[in-house]
Design an enzyme around this catalytic site. Sequence first.
Site, short mmCIF file in Angstrom:
data_model
loop_
_atom_site.label_atom_id
_atom_site.label_comp_id
_atom_site.label_asym_id
_atom_site.label_seq_id
_atom_site.Cartn_x
_atom_site.Cartn_y
_atom_site.Cartn_z
N GLU A 181 3.82 -9.00 -2.33
CA GLU A 181 3.52 -7.60 -2.05
C GLU A 181 2.92 -7.51 -0.66
OE1 GLU A 181 1.00 -5.71 -4.97
OE2 GLU A 181 0.07 -4.43 -3.47
N GLU A 216 -3.26 1.51 2.94
CA GLU A 216 -3.94 1.58 1.65
C GLU A 216 -5.43 1.82 1.87
OE1 GLU A 216 -3.91 -0.77 -2.62
OE2 GLU A 216 -3.81 -1.97 -0.78
#
Length: 380
Positions: free
Chosen positions: A198, A203
């Site tokens: 990932e 974020e």
Amino acid sequence: MISPIPLTTLLLLLPSFALAGTAHRKRRSCHRRSSTASLAAATTEASSPSATQTLPVASEAAAPASTQVSAIVVDDSSLVASGAGQWTLKETMIGHNFLDSFNFETFDDPTHGTVDYVGAEEAASMNLTYSTDSTFTLRADSFSVVPASSRGRKSVRLASKNSYTAGVTIITLSHMPTGCGTWPAFWTVGSNWPNNGEIDIIEGVNNDGDNLSSLHSSSGCNMPSSGRVMQAAATGLKCGSSDGDNSGCGTTNNAQENSFGAGFNNANGGTYAMRRDSEAIKVWFWPAGTEPKDVSGSKVIDESTWGTPTAVFPSSDQCDLDAHFAAHQIVLNLTFCGDWAGSSYGSDSSCPSSCDDHVRNSPSSFNEAYFEVQSIRTYA
């Protein structure tokens, strides 16, 4: 006994040996660029897959088996970058055509968020997704009080229909979700988490002002403690997820102003680029108006002109990136509370009550909980 070769003959042969060696090195170099500049494409099923399929999932937990989708990846090794650091445009996702490149994912949030991911029809009817000729908006419901019996506040999670290996992904936004309880992310993920890896490009949670870029992988992938030339500060070196530790090897961008949240929005947004190949994964951030000219839609981009990356994750004997990162889908989503935004909610004194209570009972607090995307472009 073999007769010695005359010196004059040796002198005549030397140029041929030298040329042959050079040609061999060029073929190996070309082959390396060909494989690392390849863009893999795959189509995924719709949002009601069968139980035998595999979906990409977020870092903290696996998606339910009944909602899994597997993608067939076709690697095109004929895609070769036009020069060292250069990549060629493959896709543009913008405006009214944006959703053509994505599927809606409606399974329960793997990060245990107070969120109800809805499908395409419901998102459109509630105005949670809409577009103009030049922008696409994804937002949370900011009108409804959410009953305790429901999964949570309605929102959207999109996953790309195509999957990608080496290449560059560039997103330009004028606004991102912000506020207490929010957890927005723009990231890529493989079909078998964490084994296929990932990459978190954008974020953060709640009222964060510094963006987090990080990797998550299977065990055996670690970043070096020194030697990474980048602007962000490393927050962890262990990329592998094991024994319940899913923090990954992160970098916090505390060197560039307005990389996330309200500051990002007040500065009219900006552009993020993620470049991935066998040698390294790199992330760049430019506030609006400071980005290199070629990242705004050029057919060929040249990363060698982009300056020092915000974050660098090198391949090394501590982490073979090709072994830990497979073909990835692009994901854009907005969740609430959950494993990160919820656990850190109490550390923000400006956030009222509990995270779950705030998300369910304060709809107007989510007026700023939206992405306004100008474009996403992929390069190979």
